[in-house]
Design an enzyme around this catalytic site. Structure first.
Site, short mmCIF file in Angstrom:
data_model
loop_
_atom_site.label_atom_id
_atom_site.label_comp_id
_atom_site.label_asym_id
_atom_site.label_seq_id
_atom_site.Cartn_x
_atom_site.Cartn_y
_atom_site.Cartn_z
N ASP A 122 0.87 -1.30 0.00
CA ASP A 122 -0.08 0.12 -0.01
C ASP A 122 0.67 1.33 -0.08
O ASP A 122 0.47 2.21 -0.48
CB ASP A 122 -1.07 0.00 1.12
CG ASP A 122 -2.08 -0.69 0.95
OD1 ASP A 122 -2.36 -1.38 -0.08
OD2 ASP A 122 -3.11 -1.05 1.94
N LYS A 166 -2.63 -6.13 3.16
CA LYS A 166 -3.75 -6.81 2.50
C LYS A 166 -3.48 -8.70 2.66
O LYS A 166 -4.14 -9.34 2.74
CB LYS A 166 -3.87 -6.72 1.34
CG LYS A 166 -4.37 -5.26 1.11
CD LYS A 166 -5.60 -5.08 2.08
CE LYS A 166 -5.89 -3.24 1.88
NZ LYS A 166 -4.82 -2.71 2.29
N SER A 540 -4.38 5.00 5.80
CA SER A 540 -3.33 4.05 6.38
C SER A 540 -3.45 3.87 7.77
O SER A 540 -3.73 4.90 8.51
CB SER A 540 -2.02 4.63 5.82
OG SER A 540 -0.91 3.72 6.44
#
Length: 654
Positions: A122, A166, A540
């Site tokens: 990310d 993830k 985040s």
């Protein structure tokens, strides 16, 4: 970049042209029995043929089979040299854990298998079209992991080896689904901070700081190079990667004191070996995921999340894990109740000064649980993958030599008192630590929103612990336009007092992208603490500041946030002690009218004309967005609720 001629591409040396047309094959014979040949499916028998073909001693093929799943990325030479890079440090060394676990399984006279489904970064995709795939990827990876497990029907149990934003939530979802199998989660650990320089969270703001003259080009280049103090592990802050490790252990899916272990070090590989012992022991005792991941375990995980001050992304992942396990999904009301009764006890980045390796040395999850046990906030009867109940695990930890040695190591190595990293409730209260998250509602978020209230800069919070802000809206439908306004130093740029409203970035618009590029810039710019953010996107886990996300309904689902105009007055109130808040449109320009009149004003307005999904939104993510919307949407964990989807499809056909 080199361009080669046609001949260099299609031609090769004659030495490569000698081709064998048959091979001797493995020596020995399969340990088959007549009963197996008569009763077992052909796939089981052919599997043994494949195992021998790959080189395993055929005499050992009758051993119990265990599957290891990993998120390994890149190709790493035995000496650690990169042959092909992975996407991030978090999956770079995962293979070392899997190797250690496989060797232990073999030592225990089991037959180890390994399969892989890697994961994105990310951080790498911030501000890019890659972010449009981020959250949707989690569901895809969980599907792949589940299919891989089912595709080895002879496995007796599963080790899931993963870390990062993830891959690890996807692994937990997959393991939770395997209710009748013993499964153990092996967290991939954390990266060390640099001895000199900035952590991997702060360093992501070097572009914005350079744009405002707060860093030179040379400083940015130097800081950007050295942020990772070791080559493997999730980032050094308590973001989504680290919080997911904490949640895995709090659920009982990982061994005690395994979350946040420093990647590549002996204590880390030892954890993998002991995890292999654990999954074999669970199988021998007939214990499965169904015995471990229960409603009580999910409740414990939510309590530990609050005590750590973890990433708000786990508000998406914990319900998804519960759903995978066939349990009730926690609601926004459940999260509110937990955060109101559980004190934050951990003072790590980004909320505090300490990197995650210090939280590990200070005692990690079991140390926090000792304090929570004293407060009566945990169910101590839940089973863990250690094979023992949580109460027995905490008794062991409290008296363990491991605890004493590692806490002493923190004092010796960094000069840090462990009780300054993981605090007692009394110590945390004295230091002014506030609970983790607040869920504001109002005429702009009738279904709710979330803010990591503990991470609001204290200097903009009033003496009574309440953050209050009323400011003009600056509305953007694309993240790139918002970050351009933040970096711009002239007229039209963001300025202190503004409320940045970013819409069309929820699941339907952009796959519910993560906008850390924006929150990091505001956190580390001198004026940034005076700017609030309101969005239907998500943040985040390392995000800080007055940032309100997960606004529901999202703009493209008809949410009132999709009717906000430039110059509208937005009022934000967040009580960091009572954990209540509101976000309302209260006027326009110099005219302030209050929330009630603001509600009427919003109802009279049509949606903005520029509301639209991102033009680069992939069809894969559009399909994910539609399916998760039927399955309960953001507050339901963005899952595929098959029964709800089938019912919706059937209803349309009729």
């Amino acid at each position: 970049m080199t361009s080669l001629g046609f001949e260099h591409i299609v031609e090769s040396d004659r030495q490569f042209w000698r081709v064998e047309t048959a091979g001797a094959g493995p020596q020995g014979s399969l340990p088959l029995t007549a009963k197996m040949l008569l009763e077992r499916p052909s796939g089981d028998i052919f599997g043994w043929t494949q195992n021998a073909g790959m080189g395993w001693d055929p005499r050992e093929l009758g051993r119990p089979q265990f599957l290891m799943l990993g998120t390994q990325g890149g190709i790493r030479a035995p000496d650690g040299r990169p042959i092909a890079l992975g996407y991030h440090t978090g999956h770079w060394e995962i293979g070392l854990l899997m190797q250690a676990a496989a060797e232990e399984l073999a030592r225990l006279e089991c037959l180890p298998f390994a399969a892989f489904c890697s994961d994105p970064c990310d951080g790498r995709t911030q501000g890019t079209v890659g972010m449009l795939d981020s959250l949707a990827y989690r569901n895809d990876a969980a599907t792949v992991f589940r299919r891989l497990i089912r595709s080895l029907p002879t496995r007796r149990g599963v080790l899931g080896v993963a870390t990062c934003d993830k891959g690890l939530p996807a692994m937990m979802m997959a393991l939770a689904t395997m209710r009748d199998l013993p499964c153990v989660l092996v967290p991939g650990g954390v990266t060390l901070p640099p001895r000199e320089g900035e952590d991997a969270g702060k360093v992501q703001s070097i572009g914005a700081r350079f744009a405002h003259g707060e860093l030179s080009l040379e400083q940015a280049a130097d800081l950007g190079c050295r942020a990772c103090g070791s080559p493997g592990g999730g980032c050094q802050f308590l973001g989504t990667a680290a919080t997911s490790q904490v949640i895995g252990e709090a659920l009982g899916l990982s061994l005690p004191h395994s979350a946040l272990s420093p990647s590549g070090q002996p204590i880390w590989t030892d954890m993998a070996r002991r995890s292999a012992r654990a999954v074999v022991t669970l199988a021998s005792r007939g214990l499965t995921v169904r015995d471990v991941v229960t409603d009580a375990a999910v409740a414990n995980a939510m309590v530990v999340h609050a005590a750590f001050g973890g990433s708000t992304n786990l508000l998406l992942h914990v319900p998804a894990i519960a759903h995978a396990a066939g349990l009730r999904r926690p609601t926004i009301e459940d999260w509110m109740a937990v955060n109101r009764r559980v004190p934050r006890l951990v003072d790590t980045l980004p909320n505090g000064p300490h990197p995650t390796v210090r939280a590990f040395l200070a005692g990690g999850v079991p140390e926090v649980m000792l304090h929570l046990r004293r407060l009566g906030l945990l169910d101590l009867d839940v089973l863990t993958v250690s094979g023992e109940r949580l109460g027995r695990v905490l008794d062991w930890w409290e008296a363990s030599e491991r605890r004493q040695v590692l806490r002493t190591r923190l004092r010796e190595a960094d000069g840090i008192d462990p009780d300054d990293v993981i605090m007692s409730p009394e110590g945390a209260h004295a230091r002014g630590l506030t609970s983790t998250v607040t869920f504001p509602r109002g005429n702009l978020a009738p279904e709710g929103a979330v803010i990591k209230s503990t991470a609001i800069d204290p200097s903009v919070v009033d003496a009574d612990g309440v953050y209050r802000k009323t400011g003009p809206a600056r509305v953007f439908t694309r993240e790139r336009d918002a970050i351009a306004a933040i970096k711009h130093r002239g007229p039209g740029g963001m300025k202190a007092g503004d409320v940045l409203v970013l819409i069309c970035r929820g699941p339907l618009g952009a796959g519910m992208e993560e906008i850390y590029q924006i929150t990091a810039a505001l956190r580390h710019l001198s004026f940034g603490k005076h700017v609030a953010v309101l969005t239907d996107a998500r943040f985040s886990g390392v995000s800080t500041g007055a940032c309100i996300g997960h606004v529901g309904p999202e703009a493209l689902a008809g949410g009132p946030i999709g009717r906000v105009l430039d110059g509208d007055l937005i009022r934000i109130v967040v009580d960091r002690h009572r954990l209540v808040g509101s976000v309302d449109l209260v006027g326009h320009g110099t005219t302030e009218v209050g929330p009630e009149e603001g509600t009427r004003l919003l109802a009279e307005r049509p949606p903005r004309a520029d509301l639209a999904p991102d033009p680069d939104l992939p069809d894969d993510t559009r399909l994910w967005a539609a399916l998760q919307q039927v399955g309960g949407g953001t507050w339901g964990g963005c899952v595929y609720d098959v029964e709800a989807i089938v019912a919706a499809l059937t209803g349309r056909r009729s």
